[in-house]
Design an enzyme around this catalytic site. Structure first.
Site, PDB file in Angstrom:
ATOM      1  N   GLY A 183       0.834  -1.192   0.000  1.00 26.84           N
ATOM      2  CA  GLY A 183       0.000   0.000   0.000  1.00 26.84           C
ATOM      3  C   GLY A 183       0.866   1.238   0.000  1.00 26.84           C
ATOM      4  O   GLY A 183       2.102   1.156  -0.067  1.00 26.84           O
ATOM      5  N   PHE A 200       3.534   8.623   4.516  1.00 23.81           N
ATOM      6  CA  PHE A 200       4.993   8.769   4.435  1.00 23.81           C
ATOM      7  C   PHE A 200       5.590   8.148   3.182  1.00 23.81           C
ATOM      8  O   PHE A 200       6.745   8.390   2.859  1.00 23.81           O
ATOM      9  CB  PHE A 200       5.654   8.144   5.668  1.00 23.81           C
ATOM     10  CG  PHE A 200       5.315   8.845   6.939  1.00 23.81           C
ATOM     11  CD1 PHE A 200       5.676  10.169   7.132  1.00 23.81           C
ATOM     12  CD2 PHE A 200       4.622   8.196   7.946  1.00 23.81           C
ATOM     13  CE1 PHE A 200       5.358  10.833   8.314  1.00 23.81           C
ATOM     14  CE2 PHE A 200       4.303   8.849   9.125  1.00 23.81           C
ATOM     15  CZ  PHE A 200       4.672  10.169   9.313  1.00 23.81           C
ATOM     16  N   GLY A 201       4.833   7.306   2.503  1.00 21.42           N
ATOM     17  CA  GLY A 201       5.377   6.668   1.311  1.00 21.42           C
ATOM     18  C   GLY A 201       4.905   5.237   1.184  1.00 21.42           C
ATOM     19  O   GLY A 201       3.906   4.846   1.791  1.00 21.42           O
ATOM     20  N   VAL A 202       5.657   4.470   0.389  1.00 21.61           N
ATOM     21  CA  VAL A 202       5.236   3.116   0.031  1.00 21.61           C
ATOM     22  C   VAL A 202       5.481   2.141   1.189  1.00 21.61           C
ATOM     23  O   VAL A 202       6.467   2.260   1.913  1.00 21.61           O
ATOM     24  CB  VAL A 202       6.013   2.651  -1.220  1.00 21.61           C
ATOM     25  CG1 VAL A 202       5.683   1.211  -1.572  1.00 21.61           C
ATOM     26  CG2 VAL A 202       5.708   3.578  -2.384  1.00 21.61           C
ATOM     27  N   VAL A 203       4.563   1.177   1.359  1.00 23.00           N
ATOM     28  CA  VAL A 203       4.724   0.102   2.341  1.00 23.00           C
ATOM     29  C   VAL A 203       4.884  -1.207   1.564  1.00 23.00           C
ATOM     30  O   VAL A 203       4.082  -1.495   0.678  1.00 23.00           O
ATOM     31  CB  VAL A 203       3.499  -0.003   3.274  1.00 23.00           C
ATOM     32  CG1 VAL A 203       3.729  -1.054   4.355  1.00 23.00           C
ATOM     33  CG2 VAL A 203       3.162   1.354   3.900  1.00 23.00           C
ATOM     34  N   LYS A 246       8.154   0.175   5.759  1.00 27.03           N
ATOM     35  CA  LYS A 246       7.680   1.493   5.297  1.00 27.03           C
ATOM     36  C   LYS A 246       8.873   2.298   4.850  1.00 27.03           C
ATOM     37  O   LYS A 246       9.806   2.521   5.626  1.00 27.03           O
ATOM     38  CB  LYS A 246       7.013   2.252   6.449  1.00 27.03           C
ATOM     39  CG  LYS A 246       5.575   1.962   6.639  1.00 27.03           C
ATOM     40  CD  LYS A 246       4.953   3.006   7.583  1.00 27.03           C
ATOM     41  CE  LYS A 246       3.579   2.533   7.982  1.00 27.03           C
ATOM     42  NZ  LYS A 246       2.839   3.531   8.766  1.00 27.03           N
ATOM     43  N   ASP A 262      -4.482   9.952  16.185  1.00 29.57           N
ATOM     44  CA  ASP A 262      -5.128   9.750  14.870  1.00 29.57           C
ATOM     45  C   ASP A 262      -5.793   8.376  14.816  1.00 29.57           C
ATOM     46  O   ASP A 262      -5.689   7.663  13.822  1.00 29.57           O
ATOM     47  CB  ASP A 262      -4.085   9.903  13.753  1.00 29.57           C
ATOM     48  CG  ASP A 262      -4.705  10.069  12.372  1.00 29.57           C
ATOM     49  OD1 ASP A 262      -5.931  10.279  12.285  1.00 29.57           O
ATOM     50  OD2 ASP A 262      -3.963   9.987  11.382  1.00 29.57           O
TER      51      ASP A 262
HETATM   52  P1  ADP Z   1      -1.150   5.958   6.351  1.00 33.31           P
HETATM   53  O1  ADP Z   1       0.195   6.562   6.609  1.00 33.31           O
HETATM   54  O2  ADP Z   1      -1.932   6.649   5.287  1.00 33.31           O
HETATM   55  O3  ADP Z   1      -1.928   5.722   7.611  1.00 33.31           O
HETATM   56  P2  ADP Z   1       0.188   3.479   6.112  1.00 33.31           P
HETATM   57  O4  ADP Z   1       1.486   4.012   5.639  1.00 33.31           O
HETATM   58  O5  ADP Z   1       0.108   3.054   7.533  1.00 33.31           O
HETATM   59  O6  ADP Z   1      -0.940   4.516   5.765  1.00 33.31           O
HETATM   60  O7  ADP Z   1      -0.237   2.250   5.235  1.00 33.31           O
HETATM   61  C1  ADP Z   1      -0.706   2.337   3.909  1.00 33.31           C
HETATM   62  C2  ADP Z   1      -1.301   0.994   3.520  1.00 33.31           C
HETATM   63  O8  ADP Z   1      -0.294  -0.005   3.522  1.00 33.31           O
HETATM   64  C3  ADP Z   1      -2.346   0.490   4.515  1.00 33.31           C
HETATM   65  O9  ADP Z   1      -3.633   0.953   4.207  1.00 33.31           O
HETATM   66  C4  ADP Z   1      -2.241  -1.016   4.380  1.00 33.31           C
HETATM   67  O10 ADP Z   1      -3.000  -1.466   3.285  1.00 33.31           O
HETATM   68  C5  ADP Z   1      -0.768  -1.214   4.078  1.00 33.31           C
HETATM   69  N1  ADP Z   1      -0.001  -1.523   5.309  1.00 33.31           N
HETATM   70  C6  ADP Z   1       0.579  -0.636   6.137  1.00 33.31           C
HETATM   71  N2  ADP Z   1       1.193  -1.249   7.156  1.00 33.31           N
HETATM   72  C7  ADP Z   1       1.008  -2.561   6.984  1.00 33.31           C
HETATM   73  C8  ADP Z   1       1.382  -3.740   7.738  1.00 33.31           C
HETATM   74  N3  ADP Z   1       2.084  -3.639   8.857  1.00 33.31           N
HETATM   75  N4  ADP Z   1       0.997  -4.935   7.266  1.00 33.31           N
HETATM   76  C9  ADP Z   1       0.263  -5.012   6.127  1.00 33.31           C
HETATM   77  N5  ADP Z   1      -0.128  -3.968   5.390  1.00 33.31           N
HETATM   78  C10 ADP Z   1       0.230  -2.746   5.808  1.00 33.31           C
END
Ligand code: ADP
Length: 269
Positions: free
Chosen positions: A19, A23-26, A40, A131
């Site tokens: 996702g 902050f960027g790509v996960v 992340k 949040d």
């Molecule tokens: P934001 O900063 O907008 O809250 P995140 O950076 O936490 O979003 O995550 C973006 C997307 O990545 C999430 O909606 C989820 O689908 C995926 N993701 C984030 N963290 C995890 C994780 N620990 N395990 C699985 N998927 C994750």
């Protein structure tokens, strides 16, 4: 030599993209070729990095079944990485929306219970989330729900996010003392938890869906609150209402809320 919260990036393998967040790509990854982790990548200019790195040391010590564990950070290079527990089923909001009509009332309450226990642990450690919302909780393959991204808004550099008049500020999850004075506390997290319960019992609706943020500010100030979702009993709705008392000191604590929810689970179970 590495500090104990530093992960050696050469021990990480990058796999598929999970996702994209503030902050960027996960990405899904593996640590030491064995353990699945979420990695992340922090986009340049997105985060106040030095402040975060200091705080990461505290966040790594927050361990609970209902908190997404921060395993470590890679800060000796740019972009920096945050390495966390991998949550197979992704974010709670999508989980709810994808299973509309398929989750029983007890399962919905169980989701709220998981979140309340994670939040109780933050409350007991004097840590404010700032949040809390369904989009910031994640679900694993055992269907355990965990709170994620706690405290992270403090390190977002985009002022649309943290300025209460900014387009990305979570007004619909905020109590009056937050949208007026940015006065955060565990009791402001409790208000957000009430809204999260509402998201759960509407199976992922947008709160105040026909209103814009500035309208919600006026409505809530005048005493208006979210309606009782069809799937929530009067008693469950009364727990939400305890979260939405105008005065922070009149709101329930997470310890009280998790007890109320577990009593309710036992009665119906
Ligand atoms: P934001 O900063 O907008 O809250 P995140 O950076 O936490 O979003 O995550 C973006 C997307 O990545 C999430 O909606 C989820 O689908 C995926 N993701 C984030 N963290 C995890 C994780 N620990 N395990 C699985 N998927 C994750």
């Amino acid at each position: 030599s590495y500090d104990k919260w530093e992960i050696n990036p050469s021990e990480l393998t990058f796999m598929k993209e999970l996702g994209c967040g503030q902050f960027g790509v996960v990405r899904l990854g593996k640590w030491r070729a064995q353990h699945k982790v979420a990695i992340k990548t922090v986009r340049e200019g997105a985060m106040s990095e030095d402040d975060f790195i200091e705080e990461a040391k505290i966040m790594m010590n927050l361990s609970h079944r209902n908190l997404v564990q921060l395993y470590g950070v890679c800060t000796q290079q740019r972009p920096i990485y945050l390495v966390t527990e991998f949550m197979e089923l992704g974010c709670l909001l999508n989980y709810l929306r994808q299973r509309r009509g398929a989750l029983g009332a007890l399962e919905l309450l169980g989701i709220c219970h998981d979140v309340s226990l994670g939040m109780q642990h933050l409350e007991q450690n004097g840590f404010i989330h700032r949040d809390l919302a369904a989009r910031n909780c994640l679900v694993n393959s055992s269907l355990v729900v965990k709170v994620s991204d706690f405290g992270m808004t403090r390190y977002v550099l985009d002022d649309q996010y943290w300025s209460s008049s900014g387009a990305k500020f979570p007004v619909k999850w905020s109590p009056p003392e937050v949208f007026n004075f940015c006065k955060y506390s565990s009791k402001s997290d409790v208000w957000s938890f009430g809204v999260l319960m509402w998201e759960v019992f509407t199976e992922g609706k947008m709160p105040y869906e026909h209103n814009q943020n500035h309208e919600v500010v006026m409505m809530v100030t005048q005493g208006h609150r979210l309606y009782r979702p069809k799937r929530a009993s009067a008693h469950i709705y009364s727990i939400m209402q305890m979260c939405w008392m105008e005065r922070a000191d009149e709101r329930a604590s997470f310890t009280e809320i998790s007890h109320l929810i577990s009593d309710e689970l036992e009665d119906d179970g």
